[in-house]
Design a protein around this motif. Structure first.
Motif, PDB file in Angstrom:
ATOM      1  N   GLN A  63      24.548  33.910  20.480  1.00  0.00           N
ATOM      2  CA  GLN A  63      25.619  33.812  21.482  1.00  0.00           C
ATOM      3  C   GLN A  63      25.980  32.360  21.801  1.00  0.00           C
ATOM      4  OE1 GLN A  63      26.995  36.597  22.834  1.00  0.00           O
ATOM      5  NE2 GLN A  63      25.571  38.141  22.107  1.00  0.00           N
ATOM      6  N   ASN A  64      25.341  31.448  21.135  1.00  0.00           N
ATOM      7  CA  ASN A  64      25.596  30.018  21.359  1.00  0.00           C
ATOM      8  C   ASN A  64      25.345  29.612  22.813  1.00  0.00           C
ATOM      9  OD1 ASN A  64      26.307  27.398  20.673  1.00  0.00           O
ATOM     10  ND2 ASN A  64      28.521  27.742  20.886  1.00  0.00           N
ATOM     11  N   LEU A  65      24.213  30.046  23.348  1.00  0.00           N
ATOM     12  CA  LEU A  65      23.857  29.696  24.724  1.00  0.00           C
ATOM     13  C   LEU A  65      22.733  28.660  24.716  1.00  0.00           C
ATOM     14  CD1 LEU A  65      23.637  33.287  26.271  1.00  0.00           C
ATOM     15  CD2 LEU A  65      25.569  31.689  26.387  1.00  0.00           C
ATOM     16  N   VAL A 149      26.208  18.399  28.722  1.00  0.00           N
ATOM     17  CA  VAL A 149      27.531  18.715  29.251  1.00  0.00           C
ATOM     18  C   VAL A 149      28.274  19.551  28.208  1.00  0.00           C
ATOM     19  CG1 VAL A 149      29.769  17.715  29.918  1.00  0.00           C
ATOM     20  CG2 VAL A 149      27.639  16.654  30.684  1.00  0.00           C
ATOM     21  N   GLY A 150      28.937  20.576  28.664  1.00  0.00           N
ATOM     22  CA  GLY A 150      29.648  21.440  27.734  1.00  0.00           C
ATOM     23  C   GLY A 150      28.808  22.617  27.251  1.00  0.00           C
ATOM     24  N   ALA A 151      27.511  22.593  27.575  1.00  0.00           N
ATOM     25  CA  ALA A 151      26.627  23.669  27.123  1.00  0.00           C
ATOM     26  C   ALA A 151      26.938  24.964  27.865  1.00  0.00           C
ATOM     27  CB  ALA A 151      25.182  23.275  27.353  1.00  0.00           C
ATOM     28  N   ARG A 152      26.536  26.047  27.270  1.00  0.00           N
ATOM     29  CA  ARG A 152      26.806  27.345  27.864  1.00  0.00           C
ATOM     30  C   ARG A 152      25.525  27.985  28.370  1.00  0.00           C
ATOM     31  NH1 ARG A 152      31.046  30.420  24.327  1.00  0.00           N
ATOM     32  NH2 ARG A 152      29.204  31.243  23.292  1.00  0.00           N
ATOM     33  N   VAL A 153      25.611  28.540  29.589  1.00  0.00           N
ATOM     34  CA  VAL A 153      24.458  29.171  30.230  1.00  0.00           C
ATOM     35  C   VAL A 153      24.745  30.663  30.352  1.00  0.00           C
ATOM     36  CG1 VAL A 153      23.039  29.254  32.315  1.00  0.00           C
ATOM     37  CG2 VAL A 153      23.971  27.062  31.527  1.00  0.00           C
TER      38      VAL A 153
HETATM   39  C1  NAG Z   1      28.806  26.415  20.965  1.00  0.00           C
HETATM   40  O1  NAG Z   1      28.800  25.812  22.243  1.00  0.00           O
HETATM   41  C2  NAG Z   1      29.126  24.442  22.224  1.00  0.00           C
HETATM   42  C3  NAG Z   1      28.930  23.953  23.636  1.00  0.00           C
HETATM   43  O2  NAG Z   1      27.564  23.945  23.927  1.00  0.00           O
HETATM   44  C4  NAG Z   1      30.523  24.236  21.701  1.00  0.00           C
HETATM   45  O3  NAG Z   1      30.801  22.860  21.653  1.00  0.00           O
HETATM   46  C5  NAG Z   1      30.612  24.833  20.304  1.00  0.00           C
HETATM   47  O4  NAG Z   1      31.933  24.757  19.839  1.00  0.00           O
HETATM   48  C6  NAG Z   1      30.148  26.288  20.335  1.00  0.00           C
HETATM   49  N1  NAG Z   1      30.104  26.780  18.977  1.00  0.00           N
HETATM   50  C7  NAG Z   1      30.585  27.976  18.645  1.00  0.00           C
HETATM   51  C8  NAG Z   1      30.417  28.355  17.227  1.00  0.00           C
HETATM   52  O5  NAG Z   1      31.129  28.703  19.446  1.00  0.00           O
END
Ligand code: NAG
Ligand code: NAG
Ligand code: NAG
Length: 182
Positions: A63-65, A149-153
């Motif tokens: 989930q890209n978290l 910064v920009g990370a997803r939680v």
């Molecule tokens: C994953 O999350 C980062 C932010 O943490 C973002 O920059 C990146 O584009 C995302 N990658 C995908 C494949 O969604």
């Protein structure tokens, strides 16, 4: 020969007996974990959470978290919850009624209040850091130092009420950390 030697020095036998009587340093309690020794000391009550953390981190990766918050409540915001809803207990091993867990790719942390510190040290393995603090602020402060910064939680939206400002707080406390309902 050896017998005769020992027999000749009864004080030596006595000394050994005393040493055997107190084999452990008084610093070390057997009922709580000790992660500062190598290998870590784990009491029999500790839960090995390696498999649970691996499973969660695989989902986070998919989930890209960068982090996932596991609160202590259920979808009705209950304090005492059914076994099915024991998410925090499953991931941490810690079964106390209050405590929030946060997992990042590299760390796993639990926040709980003083009632539960000893219980947490008995139940958690060394995958987990215990933070002896309460409230949302220390959790958010920690999280902001751990993730970019920009990370997803990730959070489960059913476990956070509008009045529980956790995810919102995280969003406004710095630029561009995103909280994602998962
Ligand atoms: C994953 O999350 C980062 C932010 O943490 C973002 O920059 C990146 O584009 C995302 N990658 C995908 C494949 O969604
Ligand atoms: C862990 O072990 C170290 C070294 O033996 C000791 O100094 C420390 O007090 C122990 N901590 C606990 C919580 O037992
Ligand atoms: C915990 O379980 C994992 C497998 O899930 C195993 O590899 C590891 O050795 C176990 N750790 C301890 C301290 O028993």
């Amino acid at each position: 020969m050896a017998l005769a030697h020992w027999g000749g020095h009864p004080w030596l036998v006595l000394l050994c007996a005393c040493a055997w009587g107190h084999p452990k340093s008084l610093d070390q309690r057997e009922d709580v974990r000790n992660c500062s020794v190598s290998p870590p000391y784990l009491p029999v009550t500790a839960v090995n959470t390696t498999a649970q953390l691996t499973a969660l981190r695989q989902q986070m990766y998919t989930q890209n978290l960068s982090a996932y918050i596991v609160p202590d409540t259920d979808a009705h915001m209950s304090e005492y919850i059914g076994e099915y809803d024991q998410r925090r207990a499953w991931i941490t091993g810690f079964t106390g009624s209050a405590g929030v867990a946060v997992v990042t790719m590299g760390k796993a942390s639990l926040w709980t209040d003083s009632r539960y510190w000893t219980q947490a040290e008995r139940q958690m393995d060394c995958n987990w850091e215990l933070h002896k603090e309460v409230g949302t602020t220390p959790v958010v402060t920690w999280l902001l130092t751990e993730i970019p910064v920009g990370a997803r939680v990730g959070v489960d939206p059913f476990l956070f009420s509008i009045s529980m400002f956790f995810p919102q707080f995280l969003c406004v406390s710095t630029p561009a950390r995103e909280t994602r309902p998962r």
